[in-house]
Design a protein around this motif. Structure first.
Motif, short mmCIF file in Angstrom:
data_model
loop_
_atom_site.label_atom_id
_atom_site.label_comp_id
_atom_site.label_asym_id
_atom_site.label_seq_id
_atom_site.Cartn_x
_atom_site.Cartn_y
_atom_site.Cartn_z
N ASP A 105 -9.18 14.96 1.83
CA ASP A 105 -9.41 16.03 2.82
C ASP A 105 -8.71 15.67 4.12
OD1 ASP A 105 -11.08 17.43 0.99
OD2 ASP A 105 -12.71 16.04 1.49
N SER A 106 -8.88 16.51 5.11
CA SER A 106 -8.24 16.27 6.41
C SER A 106 -8.85 15.06 7.12
CB SER A 106 -8.37 17.51 7.30
OG SER A 106 -9.74 17.86 7.46
N ILE A 107 -10.12 14.76 6.82
CA ILE A 107 -10.78 13.60 7.42
C ILE A 107 -10.55 12.39 6.52
CG2 ILE A 107 -12.97 12.59 8.18
CD1 ILE A 107 -13.97 15.44 8.69
N ILE A 108 -9.86 11.38 7.05
CA ILE A 108 -9.53 10.17 6.28
C ILE A 108 -10.59 9.11 6.56
CG2 ILE A 108 -7.81 8.35 5.93
CD1 ILE A 108 -5.74 10.43 7.04
N PHE A 121 0.84 -1.20 0.00
CA PHE A 121 0.00 0.00 0.00
C PHE A 121 0.88 1.25 0.00
CE2 PHE A 121 -2.29 3.25 2.52
CZ PHE A 121 -3.44 3.38 1.76
N GLY A 122 1.94 1.20 0.81
CA GLY A 122 2.83 2.36 0.92
C GLY A 122 3.57 2.66 -0.35
N THR A 123 4.13 1.62 -1.00
CA THR A 123 4.89 1.87 -2.24
C THR A 123 3.99 2.38 -3.36
OG1 THR A 123 4.65 -0.47 -2.87
CG2 THR A 123 6.66 0.15 -1.69
N ILE A 124 2.74 1.92 -3.38
CA ILE A 124 1.81 2.38 -4.42
C ILE A 124 1.50 3.87 -4.24
CG2 ILE A 124 -0.56 2.16 -5.29
CD1 ILE A 124 -0.34 -0.85 -4.58
N LEU A 125 1.18 4.28 -2.99
CA LEU A 125 0.87 5.69 -2.76
C LEU A 125 2.09 6.58 -2.94
CD1 LEU A 125 -1.69 5.88 0.19
CD2 LEU A 125 -2.07 5.60 -2.26
N ASP A 126 3.24 6.06 -2.52
CA ASP A 126 4.48 6.83 -2.68
C ASP A 126 4.75 7.10 -4.16
OD1 ASP A 126 7.08 7.86 -1.51
OD2 ASP A 126 7.85 6.35 -2.91
N ASN A 160 1.53 6.67 6.70
CA ASN A 160 1.40 6.11 8.05
C ASN A 160 0.15 6.63 8.75
OD1 ASN A 160 3.76 4.66 7.71
ND2 ASN A 160 5.05 6.28 8.59
N LYS A 161 -0.14 7.90 8.53
CA LYS A 161 -1.34 8.51 9.12
C LYS A 161 -2.60 7.87 8.55
CE LYS A 161 -3.61 13.03 9.69
NZ LYS A 161 -3.58 14.46 9.30
N ILE A 162 -2.61 7.63 7.24
CA ILE A 162 -3.77 7.00 6.59
C ILE A 162 -3.96 5.59 7.11
CG2 ILE A 162 -4.66 6.13 4.38
CD1 ILE A 162 -3.08 8.48 3.03
N ALA A 163 -2.86 4.81 7.16
CA ALA A 163 -2.93 3.42 7.63
C ALA A 163 -3.47 3.33 9.05
CB ALA A 163 -1.56 2.78 7.53
N GLY A 164 -3.04 4.23 9.91
CA GLY A 164 -3.50 4.23 11.29
C GLY A 164 -4.96 4.62 11.43
N ALA A 165 -5.40 5.56 10.58
CA ALA A 165 -6.78 6.05 10.67
C ALA A 165 -7.80 5.02 10.21
CB ALA A 165 -6.92 7.34 9.85
N ARG A 224 -1.83 -3.93 5.29
CA ARG A 224 -0.81 -4.98 5.14
C ARG A 224 -1.36 -6.18 4.38
NH1 ARG A 224 0.45 -5.76 11.37
NH2 ARG A 224 -1.84 -5.78 11.25
N ARG A 225 -2.67 -6.23 4.20
CA ARG A 225 -3.29 -7.40 3.58
C ARG A 225 -3.58 -7.23 2.09
NH1 ARG A 225 -4.82 -11.08 7.39
NH2 ARG A 225 -6.25 -12.10 5.95
N VAL A 226 -3.07 -6.16 1.49
CA VAL A 226 -3.23 -6.04 0.03
C VAL A 226 -2.40 -7.13 -0.62
CG1 VAL A 226 -3.70 -3.56 0.12
CG2 VAL A 226 -1.36 -4.35 -0.22
N ARG A 227 -2.92 -7.72 -1.69
CA ARG A 227 -2.29 -8.88 -2.30
C ARG A 227 -1.91 -8.62 -3.76
NH1 ARG A 227 -1.55 -9.86 2.07
NH2 ARG A 227 -2.38 -11.52 3.42
N ALA A 228 -0.79 -9.21 -4.14
CA ALA A 228 -0.35 -9.11 -5.54
C ALA A 228 -1.39 -9.75 -6.46
CB ALA A 228 1.00 -9.83 -5.70
#
Length: 421
Positions: free
Chosen positions: A125-128, A58-63, A73-78, A86-90
Protein backbone atom coordinates in the motif's frame (compact mmCIF):
# COMPACT_ATOMS: atom_id res chain seq x y z
CA UNK A 1 -63.48 -60.23 3.93
CA UNK A 2 -60.69 -61.60 1.77
CA UNK A 3 -60.30 -58.20 0.14
CA UNK A 4 -60.07 -56.47 3.52
CA UNK A 5 -57.30 -58.87 4.65
CA UNK A 6 -55.41 -58.27 1.41
CA UNK A 7 -55.74 -54.52 1.86
CA UNK A 8 -54.36 -54.74 5.43
CA UNK A 9 -51.38 -56.81 4.21
CA UNK A 10 -50.63 -54.16 1.54
CA UNK A 11 -50.84 -51.34 4.08
CA UNK A 12 -48.53 -53.14 6.52
CA UNK A 13 -46.09 -53.96 3.72
CA UNK A 14 -46.02 -50.30 2.62
CA UNK A 15 -45.44 -49.04 6.16
CA UNK A 16 -42.63 -51.58 6.61
CA UNK A 17 -40.93 -50.38 3.42
CA UNK A 18 -41.20 -46.73 4.50
CA UNK A 19 -39.65 -47.63 7.85
CA UNK A 20 -36.70 -49.33 6.16
CA UNK A 21 -36.04 -46.41 3.84
CA UNK A 22 -32.80 -44.60 4.86
CA UNK A 23 -32.67 -40.88 4.93
CA UNK A 24 -30.06 -39.49 2.53
CA UNK A 25 -26.76 -38.54 4.23
CA UNK A 26 -26.21 -34.81 4.08
CA UNK A 27 -23.08 -33.81 2.13
CA UNK A 28 -20.62 -31.79 4.19
CA UNK A 29 -18.81 -29.09 2.28
CA UNK A 30 -15.38 -28.66 3.89
CA UNK A 31 -13.95 -25.21 3.36
CA UNK A 32 -10.17 -25.27 3.93
CA UNK A 33 -8.95 -22.83 6.54
CA UNK A 34 -6.76 -20.04 5.14
CA UNK A 35 -3.01 -20.48 5.58
CA UNK A 36 -1.98 -17.66 7.90
CA UNK A 37 1.70 -16.91 8.40
CA UNK A 38 3.49 -13.74 9.53
CA UNK A 39 0.02 -12.22 9.86
CA UNK A 40 -0.84 -12.69 6.15
CA UNK A 41 -3.29 -14.96 4.36
CA UNK A 42 -0.83 -16.69 2.04
CA UNK A 43 -3.65 -17.93 -0.18
CA UNK A 44 -3.99 -14.37 -1.47
CA UNK A 45 -0.36 -14.14 -2.63
CA UNK A 46 2.13 -15.93 -4.83
CA UNK A 47 4.68 -17.10 -2.27
CA UNK A 48 8.30 -17.08 -3.47
CA UNK A 49 11.00 -18.51 -1.17
CA UNK A 50 14.68 -18.07 -1.92
CA UNK A 51 18.13 -17.45 -0.42
CA UNK A 52 20.25 -14.33 -0.87
CA UNK A 53 23.15 -15.04 -3.22
CA UNK A 54 26.64 -13.58 -2.98
CA UNK A 55 26.56 -10.06 -4.47
CA UNK A 56 22.77 -9.73 -4.22
CA UNK A 57 21.31 -6.72 -2.43
CA UNK A 58 17.86 -5.72 -1.24
CA UNK A 59 17.55 -3.61 -4.38
CA UNK A 60 18.53 -6.33 -6.85
CA UNK A 61 16.12 -8.79 -5.23
CA UNK A 62 13.13 -6.41 -5.47
CA UNK A 63 14.11 -5.32 -8.96
CA UNK A 64 14.05 -8.99 -10.00
CA UNK A 65 10.46 -9.12 -8.68
CA UNK A 66 9.20 -6.07 -10.62
CA UNK A 67 9.73 -3.34 -8.00
CA UNK A 68 11.91 -0.68 -9.57
CA UNK A 69 14.58 1.58 -8.12
CA UNK A 70 12.66 4.83 -7.47
CA UNK A 71 10.24 2.75 -5.36
CA UNK A 72 13.09 0.70 -3.81
CA UNK A 73 14.83 3.91 -2.68
CA UNK A 74 11.56 5.13 -1.20
CA UNK A 75 11.12 1.85 0.71
CA UNK A 76 14.71 1.90 2.01
CA UNK A 77 14.33 5.46 3.26
CA UNK A 78 10.98 4.81 4.94
CA UNK A 79 12.19 1.82 6.97
CA UNK A 80 15.80 2.82 7.76
CA UNK A 81 15.11 3.27 11.50
CA UNK A 82 13.86 -0.32 11.77
CA UNK A 83 15.75 -2.18 9.06
CA UNK A 84 18.96 -1.19 7.29
CA UNK A 85 18.61 -2.77 3.86
CA UNK A 86 22.42 -2.57 3.37
CA UNK A 87 22.87 -5.22 6.06
CA UNK A 88 21.19 -8.12 4.25
CA UNK A 89 23.67 -10.98 4.06
CA UNK A 90 24.36 -13.71 1.53
CA UNK A 91 23.10 -17.10 2.66
CA UNK A 92 20.08 -15.72 4.55
CA UNK A 93 16.65 -17.05 3.46
CA UNK A 94 13.89 -14.67 2.46
CA UNK A 95 10.25 -14.85 1.34
CA UNK A 96 8.51 -12.63 -1.21
CA UNK A 97 4.72 -12.26 -1.11
CA UNK A 98 3.84 -11.26 -4.65
CA UNK A 99 0.60 -10.35 -6.39
CA UNK A 100 -1.44 -13.34 -7.55
CA UNK A 101 -1.48 -12.43 -11.22
CA UNK A 102 0.70 -12.88 -14.29
CA UNK A 103 3.09 -10.07 -13.24
CA UNK A 104 3.73 -11.45 -9.72
CA UNK A 105 4.96 -8.09 -8.44
CA UNK A 106 6.52 -8.18 -4.96
CA UNK A 107 4.36 -6.64 -2.22
CA UNK A 108 5.96 -7.93 0.97
CA UNK A 109 9.62 -8.82 1.68
CA UNK A 110 10.36 -11.09 4.69
CA UNK A 111 14.02 -11.30 5.73
CA UNK A 112 14.83 -14.17 8.09
CA UNK A 113 17.62 -13.27 10.52
CA UNK A 114 17.47 -16.77 11.99
CA UNK A 115 14.94 -19.52 12.68
CA UNK A 116 13.11 -17.34 15.22
CA UNK A 117 13.52 -13.70 14.17
CA UNK A 118 12.48 -12.01 10.93
CA UNK A 119 11.84 -8.51 9.59
CA UNK A 120 8.67 -7.97 7.52
CA UNK A 121 8.78 -5.10 5.01
CA UNK A 122 5.29 -4.32 3.68
CA UNK A 123 5.02 -1.97 0.66
CA UNK A 124 1.83 -3.22 -0.97
CA UNK A 125 0.00 0.00 0.00
CA UNK A 126 1.00 3.65 0.05
CA UNK A 127 2.05 3.31 3.72
CA UNK A 128 5.37 1.44 3.92
CA UNK A 129 6.09 -0.44 7.15
CA UNK A 130 8.82 -2.63 8.61
CA UNK A 131 8.19 -4.68 11.73
CA UNK A 132 10.12 -7.26 13.70
CA UNK A 133 8.53 -10.70 13.86
CA UNK A 134 9.42 -13.33 16.44
CA UNK A 135 8.10 -16.87 16.24
CA UNK A 136 6.73 -18.42 19.41
CA UNK A 137 9.23 -20.75 21.02
CA UNK A 138 9.06 -23.25 23.86
CA UNK A 139 11.94 -24.16 26.13
CA UNK A 140 12.92 -27.65 27.23
CA UNK A 141 15.36 -28.12 30.05
CA UNK A 142 18.25 -30.50 29.40
CA UNK A 143 21.13 -31.79 31.49
CA UNK A 144 24.41 -33.10 30.15
CA UNK A 145 27.43 -34.73 31.77
CA UNK A 146 30.82 -35.44 30.27
CA UNK A 147 34.32 -36.63 31.09
CA UNK A 148 37.35 -35.02 29.47
CA UNK A 149 39.47 -37.43 27.43
CA UNK A 150 41.38 -34.90 25.33
CA UNK A 151 39.82 -31.43 25.40
CA UNK A 152 36.46 -29.74 25.96
CA UNK A 153 35.45 -29.30 22.31
CA UNK A 154 36.18 -32.94 21.41
CA UNK A 155 34.21 -34.16 24.46
CA UNK A 156 31.23 -31.91 23.68
CA UNK A 157 31.30 -33.00 20.05
CA UNK A 158 31.25 -36.67 21.11
CA UNK A 159 28.04 -35.92 23.06
CA UNK A 160 26.41 -34.53 19.90
CA UNK A 161 26.39 -30.95 21.16
CA UNK A 162 26.85 -27.88 18.99
CA UNK A 163 30.06 -25.80 19.09
CA UNK A 164 27.91 -22.82 20.14
CA UNK A 165 27.14 -24.60 23.43
CA UNK A 166 30.84 -25.37 23.86
CA UNK A 167 31.56 -21.67 23.50
CA UNK A 168 28.91 -20.84 26.10
CA UNK A 169 30.59 -23.13 28.63
CA UNK A 170 33.98 -21.70 27.70
CA UNK A 171 32.58 -18.19 28.27
CA UNK A 172 31.34 -19.08 31.75
CA UNK A 173 34.65 -20.57 32.89
CA UNK A 174 37.01 -18.37 30.87
CA UNK A 175 38.14 -16.53 34.01
CA UNK A 176 38.58 -19.51 36.32
CA UNK A 177 39.79 -22.33 34.05
CA UNK A 178 42.69 -22.60 31.63
CA UNK A 179 41.15 -24.94 29.05
CA UNK A 180 44.58 -25.75 27.67
CA UNK A 181 45.47 -27.31 31.02
CA UNK A 182 42.44 -29.56 31.44
CA UNK A 183 43.36 -33.06 32.58
CA UNK A 184 42.08 -36.42 31.43
CA UNK A 185 39.34 -37.43 33.87
CA UNK A 186 38.14 -33.89 34.58
CA UNK A 187 34.35 -33.84 34.33
CA UNK A 188 31.44 -31.48 33.97
CA UNK A 189 27.68 -31.26 34.36
CA UNK A 190 25.45 -28.45 33.24
CA UNK A 191 21.76 -27.67 32.90
CA UNK A 192 20.59 -25.65 29.91
CA UNK A 193 17.54 -24.88 27.76
CA UNK A 194 16.84 -25.96 24.20
CA UNK A 195 14.56 -23.83 22.01
CA UNK A 196 11.82 -25.32 19.85
CA UNK A 197 9.45 -23.76 17.34
CA UNK A 198 5.96 -25.34 17.36
CA UNK A 199 7.32 -27.87 19.89
CA UNK A 200 9.09 -29.76 17.09
CA UNK A 201 11.64 -27.62 15.22
CA UNK A 202 14.94 -27.22 17.07
CA UNK A 203 15.91 -23.54 17.12
CA UNK A 204 19.12 -23.45 19.12
CA UNK A 205 20.17 -23.24 22.71
CA UNK A 206 18.90 -21.03 25.49
CA UNK A 207 20.73 -20.09 28.68
CA UNK A 208 23.03 -22.33 30.65
CA UNK A 209 21.29 -22.19 34.05
CA UNK A 210 23.84 -23.94 36.22
CA UNK A 211 27.07 -25.87 35.84
CA UNK A 212 29.81 -27.63 37.76
CA UNK A 213 33.27 -28.38 36.40
CA UNK A 214 35.44 -30.83 38.34
CA UNK A 215 39.08 -29.90 37.69
CA UNK A 216 41.94 -31.54 39.60
CA UNK A 217 39.40 -32.90 42.07
CA UNK A 218 37.88 -29.48 42.80
CA UNK A 219 34.22 -28.67 42.01
CA UNK A 220 33.83 -25.28 40.34
CA UNK A 221 30.13 -24.31 40.44
CA UNK A 222 28.50 -21.66 38.28
CA UNK A 223 24.95 -20.29 38.61
CA UNK A 224 23.25 -17.81 36.31
CA UNK A 225 21.75 -14.97 38.35
CA UNK A 226 20.41 -11.49 37.56
CA UNK A 227 21.69 -9.19 40.29
CA UNK A 228 20.73 -5.92 38.59
CA UNK A 229 17.01 -5.95 37.78
CA UNK A 230 17.25 -2.54 36.06
CA UNK A 231 19.93 -3.50 33.53
CA UNK A 232 18.61 -7.09 33.49
CA UNK A 233 22.09 -8.48 32.81
CA UNK A 234 22.81 -12.00 34.05
CA UNK A 235 26.19 -13.00 35.46
CA UNK A 236 27.57 -16.30 36.72
CA UNK A 237 28.49 -16.73 40.38
CA UNK A 238 29.96 -19.58 42.40
CA UNK A 239 28.37 -21.25 45.46
CA UNK A 240 29.75 -18.49 47.71
CA UNK A 241 28.36 -15.65 45.62
CA UNK A 242 31.67 -14.70 43.97
CA UNK A 243 31.39 -13.57 40.37
CA UNK A 244 33.21 -15.88 37.96
CA UNK A 245 33.92 -13.11 35.49
CA UNK A 246 37.06 -11.05 35.94
CA UNK A 247 37.75 -7.70 34.31
CA UNK A 248 40.26 -9.33 31.96
CA UNK A 249 40.24 -12.78 30.40
CA UNK A 250 43.26 -15.01 30.87
CA UNK A 251 43.74 -15.45 27.13
CA UNK A 252 42.66 -13.92 23.80
CA UNK A 253 41.97 -17.48 22.57
CA UNK A 254 39.36 -19.62 24.29
CA UNK A 255 40.98 -23.04 24.07
CA UNK A 256 43.33 -25.20 21.99
CA UNK A 257 46.35 -22.93 22.16
CA UNK A 258 49.81 -22.95 23.73
CA UNK A 259 51.98 -20.10 24.96
CA UNK A 260 54.96 -20.22 22.59
CA UNK A 261 56.76 -17.14 23.94
CA UNK A 262 56.29 -15.04 27.05
CA UNK A 263 56.89 -11.40 27.89
CA UNK A 264 60.70 -11.12 28.24
CA UNK A 265 62.72 -7.90 28.14
CA UNK A 266 66.04 -9.83 28.03
CA UNK A 267 65.21 -12.25 25.23
CA UNK A 268 68.07 -13.11 22.88
CA UNK A 269 67.34 -14.09 19.28
CA UNK A 270 69.80 -16.13 17.20
CA UNK A 271 68.40 -14.69 13.97
CA UNK A 272 69.63 -11.25 15.10
CA UNK A 273 73.12 -12.47 16.08
CA UNK A 274 72.04 -13.56 19.57
CA UNK A 275 71.46 -9.92 20.47
CA UNK A 276 68.98 -8.89 23.13
CA UNK A 277 65.67 -8.01 21.52
CA UNK A 278 62.92 -7.48 24.12
CA UNK A 279 59.66 -9.29 23.58
CA UNK A 280 56.92 -7.12 25.08
CA UNK A 281 54.06 -9.47 24.35
CA UNK A 282 52.83 -13.00 25.03
CA UNK A 283 52.53 -15.29 22.02
CA UNK A 284 49.55 -17.66 21.90
CA UNK A 285 50.17 -20.24 19.17
CA UNK A 286 47.06 -21.65 17.47
CA UNK A 287 45.89 -22.81 14.07
CA UNK A 288 45.35 -20.26 11.32
CA UNK A 289 41.74 -19.07 11.42
CA UNK A 290 41.29 -19.61 15.17
CA UNK A 291 39.05 -16.79 16.53
CA UNK A 292 40.76 -14.08 18.59
CA UNK A 293 38.61 -12.46 21.29
CA UNK A 294 38.78 -9.19 23.22
CA UNK A 295 40.00 -9.91 26.75
CA UNK A 296 37.91 -7.00 28.08
CA UNK A 297 35.27 -4.59 26.81
CA UNK A 298 36.41 -1.34 25.26
CA UNK A 299 36.72 0.88 22.18
CA UNK A 300 38.91 -0.01 19.20
CA UNK A 301 41.76 2.52 19.00
CA UNK A 302 43.43 1.02 15.94
CA UNK A 303 42.54 -1.61 13.36
CA UNK A 304 45.20 -1.67 10.65
CA UNK A 305 48.04 -3.49 8.92
CA UNK A 306 51.50 -2.09 9.56
CA UNK A 307 55.07 -3.37 9.33
CA UNK A 308 56.12 -6.25 11.56
CA UNK A 309 52.79 -6.15 13.43
CA UNK A 310 50.92 -7.31 10.35
CA UNK A 311 47.15 -7.11 10.81
CA UNK A 312 46.50 -5.91 14.35
CA UNK A 313 43.83 -4.44 16.62
CA UNK A 314 44.35 -2.24 19.66
CA UNK A 315 41.56 -1.71 22.21
CA UNK A 316 41.29 0.96 24.91
CA UNK A 317 39.48 -0.41 27.97
CA UNK A 318 39.66 2.62 30.28
CA UNK A 319 42.08 5.41 31.22
CA UNK A 320 44.52 2.81 32.61
CA UNK A 321 44.48 -0.28 30.38
CA UNK A 322 44.70 -1.13 26.68
CA UNK A 323 45.37 -4.40 24.83
CA UNK A 324 46.80 -5.16 21.40
CA UNK A 325 46.50 -8.25 19.18
CA UNK A 326 49.09 -8.80 16.38
CA UNK A 327 49.69 -10.96 13.26
CA UNK A 328 46.00 -11.54 12.47
CA UNK A 329 44.96 -13.25 9.28
CA UNK A 330 41.97 -10.93 9.11
CA UNK A 331 40.46 -8.20 11.29
CA UNK A 332 36.75 -8.17 12.14
CA UNK A 333 36.41 -4.78 13.89
CA UNK A 334 36.93 -1.16 12.86
CA UNK A 335 38.43 1.86 14.57
CA UNK A 336 35.96 3.53 16.92
CA UNK A 337 33.82 0.39 17.33
CA UNK A 338 32.83 -0.70 20.85
CA UNK A 339 33.50 -4.37 21.53
CA UNK A 340 32.37 -6.54 24.42
CA UNK A 341 34.53 -8.89 26.43
CA UNK A 342 34.74 -12.24 24.64
CA UNK A 343 33.67 -10.80 21.27
CA UNK A 344 35.59 -12.06 18.22
CA UNK A 345 37.80 -9.27 16.85
CA UNK A 346 39.83 -11.23 14.27
CA UNK A 347 41.45 -14.55 13.39
CA UNK A 348 44.90 -16.05 13.97
CA UNK A 349 47.28 -15.63 11.04
CA UNK A 350 50.93 -15.09 10.06
CA UNK A 351 51.00 -11.49 8.83
CA UNK A 352 53.99 -9.29 9.68
CA UNK A 353 57.18 -10.67 11.24
CA UNK A 354 56.28 -14.13 12.47
CA UNK A 355 57.67 -17.62 12.15
CA UNK A 356 54.40 -19.43 12.71
CA UNK A 357 50.67 -18.90 13.27
CA UNK A 358 49.99 -17.12 16.57
CA UNK A 359 48.61 -13.96 18.12
CA UNK A 360 51.03 -11.71 19.96
CA UNK A 361 49.02 -10.32 22.88
CA UNK A 362 50.31 -7.02 24.26
CA UNK A 363 49.07 -5.40 27.44
CA UNK A 364 49.38 -1.68 28.12
CA UNK A 365 49.14 0.06 31.51
CA UNK A 366 49.34 3.86 31.63
CA UNK A 367 50.84 3.81 28.12
CA UNK A 368 53.60 1.28 28.94
CA UNK A 369 53.70 -2.36 27.85
CA UNK A 370 53.68 -4.72 30.84
CA UNK A 371 53.36 -8.46 31.53
CA UNK A 372 49.64 -9.11 32.24
CA UNK A 373 50.49 -12.34 34.09
CA UNK A 374 52.45 -10.37 36.69
CA UNK A 375 49.91 -7.60 37.12
CA UNK A 376 47.38 -7.60 39.92
CA UNK A 377 44.40 -6.90 37.71
CA UNK A 378 41.06 -5.57 39.01
CA UNK A 379 38.18 -8.00 39.39
CA UNK A 380 34.57 -7.52 38.35
CA UNK A 381 31.92 -6.19 40.75
CA UNK A 382 31.04 -8.71 43.50
CA UNK A 383 27.49 -9.66 44.45
CA UNK A 384 26.05 -7.15 46.92
CA UNK A 385 25.75 -8.39 50.50
CA UNK A 386 22.05 -7.45 50.53
CA UNK A 387 21.41 -9.84 47.62
CA UNK A 388 23.29 -12.84 48.99
CA UNK A 389 20.41 -14.32 51.09
CA UNK A 390 18.15 -14.33 48.00
CA UNK A 391 20.97 -15.74 45.88
CA UNK A 392 21.74 -18.61 48.28
CA UNK A 393 18.04 -19.51 48.41
CA UNK A 394 17.84 -19.40 44.62
CA UNK A 395 20.81 -21.70 43.98
CA UNK A 396 19.96 -24.30 46.65
CA UNK A 397 17.69 -26.43 44.38
CA UNK A 398 20.02 -25.88 41.42
CA UNK A 399 22.98 -27.28 43.36
CA UNK A 400 20.87 -30.26 44.45
CA UNK A 401 19.92 -30.86 40.82
CA UNK A 402 23.58 -30.89 39.76
CA UNK A 403 24.66 -33.12 42.64
CA UNK A 404 21.79 -35.65 42.54
CA UNK A 405 20.53 -35.42 38.93
CA UNK A 406 17.09 -34.29 40.02
CA UNK A 407 15.32 -31.36 41.64
CA UNK A 408 14.49 -31.66 45.34
CA UNK A 409 10.93 -32.63 46.27
CA UNK A 410 9.25 -29.59 47.73
CA UNK A 411 7.94 -30.33 51.21
CA UNK A 412 4.39 -29.07 51.93
CA UNK A 413 4.01 -26.16 54.27
CA UNK A 414 3.10 -27.42 57.79
CA UNK A 415 0.21 -25.01 58.26
CA UNK A 416 -1.17 -25.83 54.80
CA UNK A 417 -0.98 -29.57 55.61
CA UNK A 418 -2.97 -29.05 58.85
CA UNK A 419 -5.67 -27.04 57.04
CA UNK A 420 -6.01 -29.70 54.34
CA UNK A 421 -6.40 -32.48 56.93
Amino acid sequence: MKNIVLLLVCILSFLSCKKEEKKPTPVKIIVPEPLIKYGYNLDKFTVIKDTILSGESFGTILDKHHVYYPTINKIAGAIKDVFDVRRVRAGKPYTILASKDSLEKAQVFIYKHDKINATIVDFKDSIITAIRHKRYITLRERKVTGIINSNLSVTMDSLGLSPSLTWSIADIYAWTLDFYKLQKGDSFKFVYDEKFIDDTIFAGYGDVKSAVFNHKGQDLYAYRFIADSIKNIAEYYDEKGNMLRSQFLKSPIKFQYRISSRYNLKRRIAYYGNRIKPHKGTDFAANIGTPIIATASGTVLESARRGGNGNYVKIKHNSTYATQYLHMKKRKVKKGQYVKQGEVIGWVGMTGNTGGPHVCYRFWKFGQQVDPFREKLPSAEPLKESLKPAYFKYIKPLKYQLDYNKLPIKKPDVLQSIVQN
